[in-house]
Design an enzyme around this catalytic site. Structure first.
Site, PDB file in Angstrom:
ATOM      1  N   LYS A 159      -3.173   6.940   1.154  1.00 11.45           N
ATOM      2  CA  LYS A 159      -2.999   7.110   2.603  1.00 11.45           C
ATOM      3  C   LYS A 159      -2.158   8.361   2.833  1.00 11.45           C
ATOM      4  CE  LYS A 159      -2.378   4.367   6.796  1.00 11.45           C
ATOM      5  NZ  LYS A 159      -3.782   4.477   7.225  1.00 11.45           N
TER       6      LYS A 159
ATOM      7  N   ARG B   7       0.826  -1.209   0.000  1.00 10.38           N
ATOM      8  CA  ARG B   7       0.000   0.000   0.000  1.00 10.38           C
ATOM      9  C   ARG B   7       0.861   1.260   0.000  1.00 10.38           C
ATOM     10  NH1 ARG B   7      -4.464   0.755   4.616  1.00 10.38           N
ATOM     11  NH2 ARG B   7      -2.579   1.028   5.874  1.00 10.38           N
TER      12      ARG B   7
END
Length: 299
Positions: free
Chosen positions: A162, A67
């Protein structure tokens, strides 16, 4: 200026003295400093990861690195380290901290440059890593569940990154904090997105349902884990648009995150969820989560 009440004390005095990593150097957290022209400070131009550590071993580290790669690619920032290098840094801090259960915080910003909205080229990213104690939900929260409130999701439409630009999530979380609740469950129009700092799962007729993996939701590392745990327990699992009425009519409602793991919501906007108690699907997923932690710590 130093006599002004806002600046009369050492702002680093309350910071822990634990070891951190900043741009290649290890130092006490209270001594670490970045430039005021760092684009993370000026623009929130950076990304982060929070990796849980159990029994001194990072949990799902490869998935967190995946991620991190995706978030950096979206911002056109090259990953400054290999996954092995990230792990080496994390483990040095974990071992220095000493607690068996911790959280490793990783942040990469675009770096230091004169203030300009256009992305500068050929600058070095700012790399920061620290650890902190794990603060899991209490036994009472697990036994009785927690209260949440609902709100419209007013954040940007690139929630899959994120990003360190977390003002929207801060404002959303404060909505629940002001009402004595644990989380804010958010909707874009009538469709469920996520909570301020958690993913949200609806349980209906013993099936776990969550929003799809797209730009409107930060795909938590627990997305894949919840799916795996459902498969192991024989629980149907589905990702699709989930509407507000489905959330309000849920048999069970669950939160997942690095710190919460999986947590039952038993009160939503002052109304009980299902029968108002943690349900069998939560119990099965929580038990499976604990097994997954133990198995990974033994690798």
């Amino acid at each position: 200026m130093t006599d002004h009440p806002l600046f009369s004390s050492d702002p680093t005095a309350a910071l822990p003295d634990s070891l951190c990593f900043l741009n290649g150097d290890y130092s006490a957290l209270k001594d670490a400093k970045v430039s005021v022209l760092d684009r993370g400070f000026i623009f929130g131009d950076g990304v982060y990861e929070v990796v849980p550590v159990y029994q001194s071993q990072p949990f799902r580290f490869a998935q967190h690195m995946g991620r991190l790669d995706r978030s950096l690619a979206e911002l056109r920032i090259g990953n400054p380290f290999s996954h092995a290098d990230w792990r080496d840094v994390a483990m040095k801090l974990v071992n220095a901290h000493g607690a068996p259960d911790q959280l490793v915080y990783i942040q990469v910003t675009r770096g230091v440059a004169p203030r300009d909205h256009v992305m500068p080229i050929d600058i070095s990213p700012t790399v920061f890593v620290m650890t902190s104690p794990m603060k899991p939900p209490t036994a009472e929260q697990r036994q009785k569940g927690v209260a949440c409130v609902t709100a419209q999701d007013f954040r940007w439409e690139k929630a899959h990154i994120k990003s360190v630009s977390l003002l929207g999530s801060v404002l959303a979380r404060q909505i629940s904090a002001d009402q004595g609740a644990v989380e804010t469950v958010m909707f874009r129009g009538e469709a469920l997105s996520e909570a301020a700092a958690s993913n949200v799962w609806v349980v209906k007729d013993a099936k776990v349902i969550g929003p799809p993996r797209d730009n409107l939701v930060l795909e938590g590392i627990r997305y894949g884990l919840i799916e795996e745990l459902c498969q192991q327990a024989g629980i149907p699992f589905e990702l699709r648009r989930v509407m507000r009425q489905e959330v309000l009519a849920a048999d069970e409602l669950l939160l997942s995150s690095a710190t919460k793991e999986v947590l039952p919501v038993t009160l939503l906007d002052g109304q009980p969820v299902g029968n108002g108690l943690p349900g069998p699907v939560y119990n099965a997923l929580f038990a499976g989560y604990q097994r997954a932690k133990m198995e990974e710590s033994l690798k």
